[in-house]
Design an enzyme around this catalytic site. Sequence first.
Site, PDB file in Angstrom:
ATOM      1  N   HIS A  31     -40.031-115.141 -16.214  1.00  0.00           N
ATOM      2  CA  HIS A  31     -38.687-115.471 -15.744  1.00  0.00           C
ATOM      3  C   HIS A  31     -38.315-116.890 -16.162  1.00  0.00           C
ATOM      4  CE1 HIS A  31     -40.310-112.285 -13.220  1.00  0.00           C
ATOM      5  NE2 HIS A  31     -39.091-111.944 -12.880  1.00  0.00           N
ATOM      6  N   HIS A 267     -32.603-113.914 -16.285  1.00  0.00           N
ATOM      7  CA  HIS A 267     -33.409-113.945 -15.062  1.00  0.00           C
ATOM      8  C   HIS A 267     -34.862-113.546 -15.303  1.00  0.00           C
ATOM      9  CE1 HIS A 267     -34.692-113.292 -10.916  1.00  0.00           C
ATOM     10  NE2 HIS A 267     -35.222-112.182 -11.362  1.00  0.00           N
ATOM     11  N   GLU A 421     -41.963-110.558  14.185  1.00  0.00           N
ATOM     12  CA  GLU A 421     -43.335-110.264  13.771  1.00  0.00           C
ATOM     13  C   GLU A 421     -43.588-110.658  12.318  1.00  0.00           C
ATOM     14  OE1 GLU A 421     -41.229-108.026  14.971  1.00  0.00           O
ATOM     15  OE2 GLU A 421     -41.951-107.675  17.018  1.00  0.00           O
ATOM     16  N   HIS A 483     -44.050 -96.442  19.551  1.00  0.00           N
ATOM     17  CA  HIS A 483     -44.913 -97.605  19.766  1.00  0.00           C
ATOM     18  C   HIS A 483     -46.403 -97.299  19.557  1.00  0.00           C
ATOM     19  CE1 HIS A 483     -41.231 -99.135  21.419  1.00  0.00           C
ATOM     20  NE2 HIS A 483     -41.767-100.236  21.864  1.00  0.00           N
TER      21      HIS A 483
END
Lengths: 684, 684
Positions: A31, A267, A421, A483
């Site tokens: 890149h 890019h 999380e 869960h």
Amino acid sequence: MVSTYTDLDTKAVNTIRTLAVDTTCKSKSGHPGAPMGMAPAAHVLFSRIMNFNPQKPRWINRDRFVLSNGHACVLQYALCHLLGYNLTIDDLKNFRQLGSKTPGHPENHNPDLCIEVCTGPLGQGITNAVGLAIAQAHTAATYNKPGYDLINNRTFCFLGDGCLQEGVSSEASSLAGHLKLGNLVAVWDNNKITIDGSTDVSFDEDVEKRYEAYGWQVLRVADGDSDYASIEQALLDAVACKDKPTLINMKTTIGYGSMKQGTHSVHGSPLSAEDAAHVKREFGFNPEQSFYVAPEVYDLYKKHVARGVEAQQKFDELFAKYKTEYPELAAQFERVVEKKLPEGWEKKLPTYKPTDPAIASRKLSEIVLDSIAPVLPELVGGSADLTGSNLTRWKGAVDFQPKESNLGDYSGRYIRYGVREHAMGGIMNGMAAYGTVIPFGGTFLNFVSYAAGAVRLAALGQFRTIYVATHDSIGLGEDGPTHQPIETYAHFRAMPNINCWRPADGNETSAAYHSAISLAQTPSILALTRQNLPQLNGSSIEKALKGGYVLVENKDANVTLIGTGSEVSLCVEAAKVLEAEHGLKARIVSMPCCEIFDEQAQEYRLSVLPDGIPIMSVEVYSTVGWKRYAHEAFGIDSFGDSAPYQQLYAKYEMTPEGVAVRAKMTVDAWKPVQNIRSPIHHAF
Amino acid sequence: MVSTYTDLDTKAVNTIRTLAVDTTCKSKSGHPGAPMGMAPAAHVLFSRIMNFNPQKPRWINRDRFVLSNGHACVLQYALCHLLGYNLTIDDLKNFRQLGSKTPGHPENHNPDLCIEVCTGPLGQGITNAVGLAIAQAHTAATYNKPGYDLINNRTFCFLGDGCLQEGVSSEASSLAGHLKLGNLVAVWDNNKITIDGSTDVSFDEDVEKRYEAYGWQVLRVADGDSDYASIEQALLDAVACKDKPTLINMKTTIGYGSMKQGTHSVHGSPLSAEDAAHVKREFGFNPEQSFYVAPEVYDLYKKHVARGVEAQQKFDELFAKYKTEYPELAAQFERVVEKKLPEGWEKKLPTYKPTDPAIASRKLSEIVLDSIAPVLPELVGGSADLTGSNLTRWKGAVDFQPKESNLGDYSGRYIRYGVREHAMGGIMNGMAAYGTVIPFGGTFLNFVSYAAGAVRLAALGQFRTIYVATHDSIGLGEDGPTHQPIETYAHFRAMPNINCWRPADGNETSAAYHSAISLAQTPSILALTRQNLPQLNGSSIEKALKGGYVLVENKDANVTLIGTGSEVSLCVEAAKVLEAEHGLKARIVSMPCCEIFDEQAQEYRLSVLPDGIPIMSVEVYSTVGWKRYAHEAFGIDSFGDSAPYQQLYAKYEMTPEGVAVRAKMTVDAWKPVQNIRSPIHHAF
């Protein structure tokens, strides 16, 4: 006061750009665009702002740099070379080749370089940077004393539009604002281009306003392509702001100098030979020459690097004095930096007898934390807003919070990650990378999957991070299948360099912490129950530290049962039923950590899982993976249900009777096979 | 004009609150606080704003409601009951019990109810809501005609502080703002409480400002506890805003009415008996009575529900007319709503002969999309900013974009998700839940893990979503270990109800799409290569649709080799070496989808993987899971490297020679075992 800049600075900047072009042309992949666009910011930052010593690359008070848009790594490699790190032009020529120092995305495996973390997966680097800044603030608050501004480094991060779109960076940036991390400076490569083209196609939010909403200082540089003075001024203003992190909106041109500058064509692919020559001509370089660095450019960087070298030497002098005035604190500091644990810390790990009461392993974990936190000052952690469920907060813990909040201070070791999380995972990686703390984080096991991207980079980056993962199965009961982890451990057991613990009782929980804290280059997950577990007859820390061991031996056994966590005591009960109802005898193996068991000698492993009789595993998870150890696997290959946990265990026949009848079926099915071969054997 | 509210409305609101108290007290688990706080908003929304018919709960133009803070599900269950959905007081009493209609978090498995998606894992619901709104906008733009405002439903979402902290919601909200989804209204339950206590400990950003930065309209209700008129006005203003999604900052008191209202004590545990009685006394209810609903409260809802019933009947009338005026479009609409595929669509799937050129399977996927997109108007998808790498954009595709952007319009079927993998997953779930489209999304296989939380809910929610997961192994080469999946497929293969395809050539790629599109209740991942793959001799769509099949039979074989994806042709080459170098013969099995193979009859499976000779699997991933099918597993149990892919295959000895030598070792190791048992046998 801003420095003056000359043509030599421009030459240096354009050297970075041409090196980016040459490096990616040589590798035929990579890149070039972002490195060409960010070369000015990198030049100013590394030459005028940052303190570091390439000869002592791991100096603990160095300013940290994280390239969150890791695909731009030729920028970092070119800088490593120009600044005098141990990275040659040949290393640049080896970009993206097998075994090179210059892989396709930055990796922190080479301590000679100024690469702190693995980046490339977008959003992770800025999250790591938040972790580095947290660890810095904590370390400074812990060790600095009047007259001893020992730890005062800053963390700088470059990030692109992609990083800003990733949710993990949003989570981390929100927390960084809350924590008022004035030691953190992020530079947004605002080039308006992503792989799909203009950011207009999917990303036209007001980023400045969003970061202000998070509580950041936001600055802007209108011309990041050539206005070095403004770049420096913004960086100086950022560094001067002590009570907020700073985002600098740096407007740049991707692929600056290329015929295709400002488009997504530059890019992710090398420039054409024609374009590469064009770039060099634009910059007054010889288009016939590749990998060219003018001697005066090397000299320029040498001159500037002297500032960091001096800072590092002053640090050493200061620390020498500090040692005499604060010998204990200095010794602790040296110990944690060397990643040594305090002598005898492991004696604080509780042990249990079979007569001790049944306790949930999340509670056993809390007991461990209460016991070891006082002797392990480097242990710093918390929960993703599940403190009361994860039981992660030890007695006397102080929150890591800005003092103004009156909720704690930066010397506090308990982190309120919020319901974040993924950021928790990435922040832990950054904290571990800083080098003075052992980070841990709590959530439900099922939601460690939210952090999968960061868990993977902990494993790849070899960071000692610890996931306290409670509510580890259908045993959580009523919360139901949304869960209840089923596939989670198959995932992480298949991931290299991470230990997945599932302790069965108090001794095994202590062993899990023993291992997780002792292994400085491996993350660990501790899967812990919500429901009570009895203390086993036959468990010990020492045995559990082998990953798997014989809990109940029986020379006349017809079958070996392997259990983990809550299913070990189930196997013990099942063995009684098996004998009473079916007249069959079982050996019982507890396997709290497959990865560590795998590391034992083959002889030991075969003694645990021997030839001759069939082996059956019992675990309330997906059976995927168990046939590495067992001939038959009893588990749950569907999603769970919402109900009191005892009913769920009954539904899935995870009962002494259910296990016993399957053990009998295992014995029957394998009767015709002579000389049963243990799955522990491998042909290669 | 805002409606007038009377004491009866307050009685209805307090009925919802007391039902929440009684339901959680009865189950001895659950979350009363948020339902009590959000009861007024829910009451106003369902009684005065939303259109739905409880007798025709799946009416396609119903307003959608998503409870993103799914732990508050007693709110939704109480409403289902009061509104006349098929959910009784006994069902409430069965909350969180095995097999009940009222599990611990909302599940969309019961078509009788107004539960659109599984929520509970925070941040997912609001992301699903964005998907529902996208699908609505697309469906309206596709089918509505002058005089036929057929599809005009809105999507409403309640979300809490936790949802706002999760990165996935940030990603989705940013995209919703970009897409100007005026049909989406989110109501933030701003109660300043999370599990860890006050939001002050980790979440003090300016949420309103952040959402304005995303391009949302932001409204505020200062008293969400009792000011029904203001709640309604805000909802009306939200609905009236057609060019932006709206966030309503609804200030509420968690556990309103409880002695502990406004604290985290009421978040996740039932109230004490004393407190439950207190709540009822506060509200003028009989504290001795439980699960009480006054007849006039039922009547109130009955009256309001009539609005939705009428709307549904008018829709039917309108559609009947539409059918005569636009018979083809109407037929298509009916077909997609019934989840039927167009007759003969599968004939468009390309097939290949062994003499056809080698093609990367990502390119084969593009060829499939080019071919089937015209005949499957319900196929709607895109890429997480990797269009040119995933090759997801078919010929003639139009972007799904707001018209004002001049980049496309809402009838467009190509979605620019941005660098937002997790939101892409959650948005696809919402789109699939809407009921008129088959969504797909592209990213690198490694980054499907970023979306793990959403992938899991696709599987649990039984949504037909398709992940076009390119760059599926070390075969991606230079990008290196940060991008090379190792553990990814062990993870998803262990997940229930999701098919993990890894096609080996053109025919198998067509089969993967055949399966993924045909199975209306199962998500699929298609792992596709960056590198070219030869067209196999012996492959076919039909065979591949069995999940695993014999590619090369050999009656005298010494060993069975199983390959997947890029390793099938490797096995073909290895078999030649094995015979030439080692004098051994191999059968070759291609296993493009383990899950579908597992569904075949045992007899078929044993014909593919028979007893008698050893079986070895070959796949450039973690070996975890392969011993379900093979005696020996050849794979990569470490992270990869950055290098041209041919060098990586050589490094890991994934070469014809490397495979052959391991096949020989397998044969040798298993020589002493008589009557080798296929791993396909299971004792139970």
